[in-house]
Design an enzyme around this catalytic site. Structure first.
Site, PDB file in Angstrom:
ATOM      1  N   HIS A 163       0.791  -1.235   0.000  1.00 17.69           N
ATOM      2  CA  HIS A 163       0.000   0.000   0.000  1.00 17.69           C
ATOM      3  C   HIS A 163       0.814   1.271   0.000  1.00 17.69           C
ATOM      4  CE1 HIS A 163      -4.196  -1.341   0.574  1.00 17.69           C
ATOM      5  NE2 HIS A 163      -3.635  -2.408   1.103  1.00 17.69           N
ATOM      6  N   LYS A 198      -9.191  13.779   4.603  1.00 20.47           N
ATOM      7  CA  LYS A 198      -8.324  12.608   4.552  1.00 20.47           C
ATOM      8  C   LYS A 198      -7.329  12.749   5.683  1.00 20.47           C
ATOM      9  CE  LYS A 198      -7.215  13.792   0.246  1.00 20.47           C
ATOM     10  NZ  LYS A 198      -7.151  12.593  -0.568  1.00 20.47           N
ATOM     11  N   ARG A 199      -6.543  11.710   5.940  1.00 18.64           N
ATOM     12  CA  ARG A 199      -5.504  11.845   6.955  1.00 18.64           C
ATOM     13  C   ARG A 199      -4.648  13.083   6.662  1.00 18.64           C
ATOM     14  NH1 ARG A 199      -4.983   8.224  11.388  1.00 18.64           N
ATOM     15  NH2 ARG A 199      -3.021   9.331  11.521  1.00 18.64           N
ATOM     16  N   LYS A 221       0.082  14.600   1.297  1.00 15.80           N
ATOM     17  CA  LYS A 221      -1.272  14.865   0.789  1.00 15.80           C
ATOM     18  C   LYS A 221      -1.483  16.369   0.541  1.00 15.80           C
ATOM     19  CE  LYS A 221      -3.468  10.771   2.904  1.00 15.80           C
ATOM     20  NZ  LYS A 221      -4.337  10.138   1.893  1.00 15.80           N
ATOM     21  N   THR A 232      -8.807   6.418  -2.226  1.00  9.63           N
ATOM     22  CA  THR A 232     -10.155   5.902  -2.475  1.00  9.63           C
ATOM     23  C   THR A 232     -11.177   7.006  -2.232  1.00  9.63           C
ATOM     24  OG1 THR A 232     -10.158   5.039  -0.214  1.00  9.63           O
ATOM     25  CG2 THR A 232      -9.739   3.457  -1.993  1.00  9.63           C
ATOM     26  N   LYS A 239     -14.944   8.020  -4.178  1.00  8.06           N
ATOM     27  CA  LYS A 239     -16.231   8.291  -3.520  1.00  8.06           C
ATOM     28  C   LYS A 239     -16.794   9.634  -3.961  1.00  8.06           C
ATOM     29  CE  LYS A 239     -14.214   6.153   0.586  1.00  8.06           C
ATOM     30  NZ  LYS A 239     -13.587   6.525   1.874  1.00  8.06           N
TER      31      LYS A 239
HETATM   32  C1  LIG Z   1     -12.269   6.811   2.123  1.00  4.05           C
HETATM   33  C2  LIG Z   1     -11.775   7.226   3.439  1.00  4.05           C
HETATM   34  C3  LIG Z   1     -10.420   7.527   3.610  1.00  4.05           C
HETATM   35  C4  LIG Z   1      -9.419   7.511   2.487  1.00  4.05           C
HETATM   36  O1  LIG Z   1      -9.344   8.793   1.909  1.00  4.05           O
HETATM   37  P1  LIG Z   1      -8.158   9.201   0.913  1.00  4.05           P
HETATM   38  O2  LIG Z   1      -8.604  10.512   0.394  1.00  4.05           O
HETATM   39  O3  LIG Z   1      -8.102   8.161  -0.149  1.00  4.05           O
HETATM   40  O4  LIG Z   1      -6.922   9.288   1.720  1.00  4.05           O
HETATM   41  C5  LIG Z   1      -9.995   7.928   4.858  1.00  4.05           C
HETATM   42  N1  LIG Z   1     -10.846   8.010   5.903  1.00  4.05           N
HETATM   43  C6  LIG Z   1     -12.149   7.739   5.767  1.00  4.05           C
HETATM   44  C7  LIG Z   1     -13.042   7.859   6.948  1.00  4.05           C
HETATM   45  C8  LIG Z   1     -12.661   7.322   4.537  1.00  4.05           C
HETATM   46  O5  LIG Z   1     -13.970   7.033   4.420  1.00  4.05           O
END
Ligand SMILES: *Cc1c(COP(=O)(O)O)cnc(C)c1O
Length: 807
Positions: free
Chosen positions: A358, A548-549, A554, A656, A660
């Site tokens: 990953h 996101k984190r 990022k 991911t 979404k």
């Molecule tokens: C989908 C999701 C992530 C991943 O987000 P990225 O933008 O791909 O880093 C992180 N936290 C939560 C709660 C998510 O639903």
């Protein structure tokens, strides 16, 4: 609705209603009149669970009868979020439950809010595991997820005066109605001690042991087709109370073993800055890997007898490097317990195991100090040496030189000796996959380049996906309804059928209905944020979201600098036709990650200043939402217009979140990184905003003396923005707060915020121009929804099943 359908629905409603009342009385133990909302929530879950159990038994029986192959997904994280809405929807019982609760004066949506988020993960990797579990069940593939039942899990984030504060998550405080305690499924897991060799073989005598016992949660697939099991391990001391010590007056010492067992399953990612923290982390990894492998081997021997046929009946997938020690554990059981020769055990192991990588970040590829590994797992150390000698002989035979051999070795000999867990997983698996096309390509030329030369067919790509049930149907019922009205129900079974929507992109009536849904979602989010934080948002503004984190790669900082530049521009040129924007940020920072926590504070400092400045006239608002988690994502994503996916190219393995957002009709502003590249290929260049350096260009710049200082000094808006931050414009109470953070940009800017700033701010002004043309924007949004069905985790799991697992 036909007559017979009306009757069945009414019958189902009566049935659920009776069931809920019965459960409320006899299992929750509350009288209907005295019951509080939480009692009703509990009753709803337990009633639904009863329905699920029947399917669960059927699924299990069917797998046994068919003698089918099972998938075992080992993951340190399962970020499953809430389950009630998901299970109701997949069981097709949402309306019946709604009606049953309404009859007693309760609103299902309100009760759903009482369910705590199961925060058993950090971010993308853990959420992927949860999406995969749902897709496995939906595709009718027999599967177990294996992980740890963290009592506190991921920390809960509070924002105090703009700073992140970490609090223990207490998701189990009121019990967990979903789970089944399986105390009978328990295994001993040892640590330390010594290895004794005799005529009868090798025996490991661990110095300590804990008992791993299973706690099962059912995972319901779409339309209740199959119910699989998420099996999470909890830890018990073999001797929960040392009575002799207790009676001798040592009341605390008598409980020490139980406390030690308990500490194994308390938190996800204990800080590993201390040796004790590192050791706890390795113990957790071995604890859950060992229990899972013992469970898999036990089940196989019980039902199929011969352990040599394991690869025909079991596919074990390692979600990232954390469970790699499972390779050595499987070898140990095969050799020491089941008496296989090393070579045979090695073949069985490789055929059974697959490994998903990953990340390429070197600091995230786990390795353990060799003395720690050897002290905790002496038998596994021997096995690792034996595997290594075999692999290095193969490398030598293939004509590899010394440098290549030391890159392949499972032992890092540079400086303090360490055991390389990613290399162990790589050599112990028949398949090693990346999670997006670019990431897989980069794996072959970076971290695993020499292993790839030695085993050239092993690396393959499986681009990530997300489950469209949770990330479209359940989180965005409004959009789902509008789409159904346009193209029918087929897309619910196969998200790739969403492409039928392309024909509606030019239909202004349809575009209008999609836009109405988006606006309603934005109103709902605004109300929630108003209530939570007291900030008022304009639902007609462009909602620009980065959730996101928090991590430097990022590049939340790039977004914040651009926000400051925009703030300056709006104030200098109030006469221009600015697009009103709401900038939404959210995410947790690792507790020991100083710069990430500072970035959270900066977002909050900027928000406070901008939101209270009358001279921006409401054209710009900034919010940092606290405690971003799955449930918050389910609220925010359907309300987003713009999805920020702006990582330094080459650093985000897949992402991911990007999928979404697109599925919910947001346009992406992003770099050519991770799955953004494939999203662009699917939605078309004209429906995504791509900017910035490519991964190759990033490497080139880094290699050829990148000079961020020169860029800053040559760019007026950038210089003004970073100097404002550095000089304390947003931090009057502590003007030097961001000196170090911005100093890092001047000195090295490893993540290339400065190099990409101009392209990013141009792209943002391009976004403004697009937004002015609402018809064009809506059309692009529809093309996004229509063309990202490919990023369904059903497609991803289908590929794993065919190419890796053979199920
Ligand atoms: C989908 C999701 C992530 C991943 O987000 P990225 O933008 O791909 O880093 C992180 N936290 C939560 C709660 C998510 O639903």
């Amino acid at each position: 609705m036909t007559n017979s359908q009306t009757t069945t629905t009414a019958a189902a409603h009566d049935d659920i209603n009776t069931l809920v009342l019965d459960v409320l009385r006899h299992r929750v133990g509350k009288d209907e009149r005295a019951a509080k909302p939480h009692d009703w929530f509990q009753a709803a879950v337990l009633a639904l669970r009863d329905k699920v159990i029947d399917r669960w038994f059927e699924s299990t029986r069917e797998t046994y009868d068919k003698g089918g192959k099972r998938v075992y997904y080992l993951s340190m994280e399962f970020l499953i979020g809430r389950l009630l809405r998901d299970a109701l929807s997949n069981m097709g019982l949402t309306r019946e439950m709604e009606a049953a609760l309404r009859a007693h004066g309760f609103d299902l949506a309100a009760l759903e809010e009482l369910e705590p988020d199961a925060a058993l993960g950090n971010g993308g990797l853990g959420r992927l595991a949860a999406c995969f579990m749902e897709s496995l069940a939906s595709l009718d593939i027999p599967a177990y997820g294996y992980g740890i039942r963290y009592v506190n899990g991921m920390f809960r984030q509070r924002i105090d005066d703009g700073w992140q504060v970490e609090l223990p998550e207490t998701w189990l405080a009121h019990g967990n109605p979903w789970e089944f305690d399986r105390r009978e499924s328990a295994y001993r897991v040892g640590f330390g001690g010594e290895v004794v060799e005799s005529d009868t073989g090798v025996t490991w005598h661990p110095a300590e042991q804990v008992e791993a016992s299973a706690v099962d949660t059912p995972v319901v697939g779409w339309q209740g087709k199959r119910v699989n099991t998420l099996r999470l391990w909890t830890a018990w001391a073999l001797d929960p109370l040392r009575l002799d010590a207790f009676n001798a007056g040592d009341h605390f010492g008598a409980l020490a073993d139980q406390v030690k067992a308990d500490s194994l399953v308390r938190v996800l990612y204990p800080a590993d800055s201390s040796p004790a923290g590192q050791e706890l982390r390795l113990r957790q990894e071995y604890f859950f890997s060992s229990a899972s492998i013992q469970d898999i081997v036990r089940r196989h021997v019980q039902y199929h007898g011969d352990i040599r046929t394991l690869p025909d009946k079991a596919a074990i997938q390692l979600n990232d490097t954390h469970p790699s020690v499972a390779v050595a554990e499987l070898m140990r059981l095969l050799i020491d317990v089941h008496g296989l020769e090393f070579d045979e055990a090695w073949e069985v192991t490789k055929k059974t195991v697959g490994y998903t990588n990953h990340t390429l970040l070197p600091e995230a590829l786990e390795s353990w100090p060799l003395p720690l590994f050897e002290r905790l797992l002496p038998r596994h150390m021997q096995i690792v040496y034996a595997i290594n000698s075999r692999v290095l002989r193969e490398a030598r035979r293939a004509g590899m030189d010394g440098a290549q051999i030391s890159a392949i070795s499972l032992i890092d000999e540079g400086g303090e000796r360490r055991v390389r867990m990613a290399n162990l997983a790589f050599v112990g698996a028949h398949s090693v996959n990346g999670v997006a096309a670019l990431h897989t390509d980069l794996m072959k030329v970076t971290v695993f380049s020499d292993l790839h030369k030695l085993y050239p067919t092993r690396i393959n790509n499986k681009t990530n996906g997300v489950t469209p049930r949770r990330w479209l149907q359940q989180c965005n019922p409004g959009l789902t309804r509008v789409v159904r009205e346009a193209i029918g129900d087929e897309f619910l079974n196969d998200a790739q059928k969403l492409t039928a929507l392309n024909a509606f992109a030019g239909d202004s009536g349809f575009a209008e209905r999609v836009a109405e849904v988006k606006r309603a979602n934005k109103v709902a989010l605004s109300n929630h944020i108003k209530q939570l934080m007291g900030v008022r948002l304009d639902p007609d503004a462009l909602f620009d979201v980065q959730i996101k984190r928090i991590h430097e790669y990022k590049r939340q900082l790039l977004n914040l600098i651009e926000t400051v530049a925009l703030y300056d521009q709006i104030r200098s040129h109030p006469e221009r036709d600015w697009v009103p924007r709401v900038k939404i940020f959210g995410g947790k920072a690792a507790p020991s990650y100083h710069n990430a926590k500072l970035i959270i504070k900066l977002a909050n400092d900027i928000a406070r200043r901008v939101n209270s400045d009358p001279s921006v006239g409401g054209l710009l608002k900034v919010v940092f939402v606290p405690n971003y988690n799955v449930s918050f994502a389910e609220r925010i994503i359907p309300a987003a217009d713009l999805s920020e996916q702006i990582s330094t190219a080459g650093m985000e393995a897949s992402g991911t979140g990007n999928m979404k957002f697109a599925l919910n009709g947001a346009l992406t502003i992003g770099t050519l990184d991770g799955a953004n590249i494939e999203i662009k290929d699917h939605v078309g260049d004209e429906n995504i905003i791509i900017f910035g350096l490519t991964a190759d260009e990033v490497n080139e710049r880094r290699a050829n003396g990148y000079n961020p200082r020169a860029i800053i000094e040559g760019h007026r808006e950038l210089q003004q923005a970073v100097n404002a931050i550095a000089s304390g414009v947003f931090s009057h109470d502590d003007p030097d707060r961001y000196k170090g953070l911005i100093g890092g940009l001047y000195d090295h800017d490893w993540f290339m915020c400065c190099a990409d700033f101009e392209a990013y701010s141009q792209a943002q002004r391009g976004v403004d121009a697009r937004w002015m043309d609402q018809a064009g924007w809506r059309k692009s949004a529809i093309h996004n929804i229509a063309n990202v069905g490919w990023f369904s985790s059903d497609r991803t799991i289908g590929e794993y099943a065919k190419d890796i697992w053979g199920v």
